[in-house]
Design an enzyme around this catalytic site. Structure first.
Site, PDB file in Angstrom:
ATOM      1  N   THR A  86       0.877  -1.187   0.000  1.00  0.00           N
ATOM      2  CA  THR A  86       0.000   0.000   0.000  1.00  0.00           C
ATOM      3  C   THR A  86       0.906   1.227   0.000  1.00  0.00           C
ATOM      4  OG1 THR A  86      -0.114  -0.123   2.420  1.00  0.00           O
ATOM      5  CG2 THR A  86      -1.962  -1.046   1.204  1.00  0.00           C
ATOM      6  N   ARG A 158       9.029  -5.555  12.634  1.00  0.00           N
ATOM      7  CA  ARG A 158      10.132  -4.635  12.355  1.00  0.00           C
ATOM      8  C   ARG A 158      11.129  -5.318  11.437  1.00  0.00           C
ATOM      9  NH1 ARG A 158      12.254  -3.939  18.096  1.00  0.00           N
ATOM     10  NH2 ARG A 158      11.366  -6.021  18.044  1.00  0.00           N
ATOM     11  N   LEU A 257      13.458   5.524  22.200  1.00  0.00           N
ATOM     12  CA  LEU A 257      13.946   6.820  22.686  1.00  0.00           C
ATOM     13  C   LEU A 257      15.419   6.986  22.327  1.00  0.00           C
ATOM     14  CD1 LEU A 257      12.260   7.293  26.209  1.00  0.00           C
ATOM     15  CD2 LEU A 257      11.753   8.514  24.094  1.00  0.00           C
ATOM     16  N   CYS A 267       7.738   2.056   6.662  1.00  0.00           N
ATOM     17  CA  CYS A 267       6.474   2.203   7.401  1.00  0.00           C
ATOM     18  C   CYS A 267       6.243   3.589   7.997  1.00  0.00           C
ATOM     19  CB  CYS A 267       6.409   1.162   8.517  1.00  0.00           C
ATOM     20  SG  CYS A 267       6.144  -0.481   7.883  1.00  0.00           S
TER      21      CYS A 267
HETATM   22  C1  UDX Z   1       8.236  -0.181  12.039  1.00  0.00           C
HETATM   23  C2  UDX Z   1       7.469  -0.584  13.309  1.00  0.00           C
HETATM   24  O1  UDX Z   1       8.366  -0.654  14.427  1.00  0.00           O
HETATM   25  C3  UDX Z   1       6.750  -1.889  13.099  1.00  0.00           C
HETATM   26  O2  UDX Z   1       6.003  -2.234  14.232  1.00  0.00           O
HETATM   27  C4  UDX Z   1       5.824  -1.670  11.895  1.00  0.00           C
HETATM   28  O3  UDX Z   1       4.930  -2.660  11.679  1.00  0.00           O
HETATM   29  C5  UDX Z   1       6.655  -1.354  10.672  1.00  0.00           C
HETATM   30  O4  UDX Z   1       7.373  -0.158  10.940  1.00  0.00           O
HETATM   31  P1  UDX Z   1      10.585  -0.773  10.928  1.00  0.00           P
HETATM   32  O5  UDX Z   1      10.277   0.352   9.997  1.00  0.00           O
HETATM   33  O6  UDX Z   1      11.029  -2.063  10.352  1.00  0.00           O
HETATM   34  O7  UDX Z   1       9.302  -1.113  11.842  1.00  0.00           O
HETATM   35  O8  UDX Z   1      11.748  -0.322  11.923  1.00  0.00           O
HETATM   36  P2  UDX Z   1      11.848   0.343  13.361  1.00  0.00           P
HETATM   37  O9  UDX Z   1      12.741  -0.497  14.181  1.00  0.00           O
HETATM   38  O10 UDX Z   1      10.549   0.684  13.935  1.00  0.00           O
HETATM   39  O11 UDX Z   1      12.668   1.686  13.024  1.00  0.00           O
HETATM   40  C6  UDX Z   1      12.129   2.687  12.147  1.00  0.00           C
HETATM   41  C7  UDX Z   1      13.044   3.881  12.067  1.00  0.00           C
HETATM   42  O12 UDX Z   1      13.087   4.570  13.311  1.00  0.00           O
HETATM   43  C8  UDX Z   1      14.496   3.559  11.735  1.00  0.00           C
HETATM   44  O13 UDX Z   1      14.971   4.510  10.821  1.00  0.00           O
HETATM   45  C9  UDX Z   1      15.219   3.655  13.056  1.00  0.00           C
HETATM   46  O14 UDX Z   1      16.578   4.005  12.935  1.00  0.00           O
HETATM   47  C10 UDX Z   1      14.417   4.784  13.716  1.00  0.00           C
HETATM   48  N1  UDX Z   1      14.490   4.747  15.188  1.00  0.00           N
HETATM   49  C11 UDX Z   1      13.910   3.715  15.868  1.00  0.00           C
HETATM   50  C12 UDX Z   1      15.145   5.767  15.872  1.00  0.00           C
HETATM   51  O15 UDX Z   1      15.686   6.701  15.264  1.00  0.00           O
HETATM   52  N2  UDX Z   1      15.161   5.718  17.240  1.00  0.00           N
HETATM   53  C13 UDX Z   1      14.581   4.719  17.949  1.00  0.00           C
HETATM   54  O16 UDX Z   1      14.634   4.762  19.185  1.00  0.00           O
HETATM   55  C14 UDX Z   1      13.940   3.677  17.248  1.00  0.00           C
END
Ligand code: UDX
Length: 450
Positions: A86, A158, A257, A267
């Site tokens: 999507t 994730r 955090l 996502c």
């Molecule tokens: C996310 C959601 O966590 C998941 O539940 C959903 O279904 C799909 O989207 P994903 O995109 O695979 O998963 O990765 P995630 O670990 O959530 O990280 C996303 C982004 O946030 C990354 O760029 C990561 O570096 C950033 N991030 C994450 C931070 O900058 N700080 C954090 O504390 C956590």
């Protein structure tokens, strides 16, 4: 119980392999014939730790099959999951539901016996209802509640830890309109009862919104800590200790955090945009999310500015080594990665860029996934190790916290870099301790600058 999963992309493949591991008979259907051929030979089109062996185990046990033939698969299935993409619709930020609706129509044509159609794709509120309408208009002979039901069962996987997230989820969300469909979905997740996974049972509408609200909230949490990081830098406070200090409050929680260069991935950027669009459509206020979207875009540009300014001010060699290209570790996904914004900005300022990412270097099989970004990245030099990347550079930037960057030989890095002026080390993921980095002009996120 027999399950068909429509769409052998990231969500479809992970879910399919995991349901097969639970003991169900799973067929993954995709229109892409070469993808299906590869999968039948056990070749996985994406990088996800553990997926390879899980898929191959499923194939070997004959519980996991791949096909282009939707019709045959649907006829014998009790559950059909829609796990097609999507993407963000061009121009307006809405989720593009073309593939979901196409799948609904095709599924309807082959339905035979009571079947629950489950939406796994992240879809706006009301999509399950629309899917039910498409099924009824395609097959007026079918009666909702008797011949079929449509349910929403969003995934929270994730990238990089999707299998663990599937096998040990924080919760399962099941959105159905009646007991009949709910019982089928409960049966599907019975293997998780052993580990006492909470199940949130609700309507399809609430389930659909839970997914967006969860991702919106997490994106907001990251943006909040990123803003706190800026404030920490100005006031001499330490964002990592601040995060611990607030995260230990159970109402806040310590996860998500980690301050960094802004969130990316397939996502958060897409789902925050869609959430904002849904709110606009229903004329409600979702200004927190609007601000998060704008702030995160700006943060990536600000990170580029910081690098450019630091290189100019420090008078170092105009070559920046970027360590980590993917939006997070343990994935080969570059979608919305901060690197995609940051690197072209640096290049525009006549500063050379060398890149090392464990999954991306010239000649790598994985580079084929990066074709969309090739034009932006081709002026940079790809190298085969972190040490190659830093050679003769005046500045090194850690953009992704891959494990192999956690214990770099810092002395070796220093010696390889150009030291005609004190080299810069910009640690955008706060991997190192400032006190160990005194040889460099060390820049950490949300900490007093050395
Ligand atoms: C996310 C959601 O966590 C998941 O539940 C959903 O279904 C799909 O989207 P994903 O995109 O695979 O998963 O990765 P995630 O670990 O959530 O990280 C996303 C982004 O946030 C990354 O760029 C990561 O570096 C950033 N991030 C994450 C931070 O900058 N700080 C954090 O504390 C956590």
């Amino acid at each position: 119980m027999k399950i068909t999963i429509v769409g052998a992309g990231y969500v479809g493949l992970v879910s399919g392999a995991c349901f097969a591991e639970f003991g169900f008979d799973v067929t993954c259907v995709d229109k892409d014939t070469s993808k299906i051929d590869d999968l039948n030979q056990g070749k996985i089109p994406i990088y996800e730790p553990g997926l390879d062996s899980l898929v191959n185990q499923g194939i070997k046990a004959k519980r996991l099959t791949f096909t282009n033939n939707l019709k045959t698969a649907i006829k014998i299935s009790d559950v059909v999951m829609i796990a097609v993409g999507t993407p963000t619709r061009r121009g307006d930020g809405h989720a593009d539901l073309t593939y979901v609706y196409e799948a609904a129509k095709e599924i309807a044509e082959s339905l035979d016996g009571y079947t629950v159609i489950v939406s796994k794709s992240t879809v706006p509120v009301g999509t399950s209802r629309k899917v039910a309408e498409i099924i009824k208009s395609t097959r007026p002979d079918l009666i909702e509640g008797t011949s079929f039901d449509v349910a929403s069962n969003p995934e929270f996987l994730r990238e990089g830890s999707a299998i663990n997230d599937f096998m040990r989820p924080d919760r399962i969300v099941i959105g159905t309109n009646g007991d009949k469909a709910h019982k089928v979905l409960q049966k599907l997740y019975r293997p998780l009862y052993l580990i006492e996974t909470p199940i949130v049972s609700t309507t399809p509408e609430t389930a659909e919104l839970i997914k967006y609200a969860a991702n919106g909230f997490l994106a907001m949490k990251i943006s909040f800590i990123n803003q706190m990081a800026d404030l920490c830098e100005k006031t001499g406070a330490d964002v990592q200790i601040l995060a611990k200090g607030i995260g230990l409050d159970k109402r806040i929680g310590g996860k998500f955090l980690h301050a960094g260069p802004g969130y990316g991935g397939s996502c958060f950027p897409k789902d925050t945009l869609a959430l904002s669009q849904i709110a606009q459509q229903y004329k409600t206020r979702c200004s927190l999310i609007d601000e998060v979207i704008q702030y995160n875009d700006q943060r990536k540009l600000d990170m580029a500015k910081r690098i450019i300014q630091a290189v100019k001010n420090a008078g170092v060699q105009k070559k920046v080594a970027i360590l980590g290209l993917t939006f997070k570790p343990n994935t080969d996904d570059l979608r919305e990665a901060p690197s995609i914004t940051i690197i072209p900005e640096i290049l525009k300022n006549d500063i050379a860029v060398s890149i090392y990412d464990p999954l991306y270097y010239f000649g790598s099989e994985r580079l084929k996934h990066a074709t969309d970004y090739e034009s932006e990245l081709k002026k940079a030099t790809f190298t085969k190790s972190a040490y190659d990347a830093v050679t003769d550079a005046g500045c090194v930037v850690i953009l992704t916290e891959w494990n192999e960057f956690r214990a770099l030989d810092i002395e070796k890095i220093y010696k390889l870099m150009d030291t005609s002026a004190t080299p810069l080390f910009m640690d955008f993921r706060n991997i190192y301790r400032p006190e160990d980095m005194e040889a460099f002009k060390y820049y950490a996120i949300g900490k007093k600058q050395l």
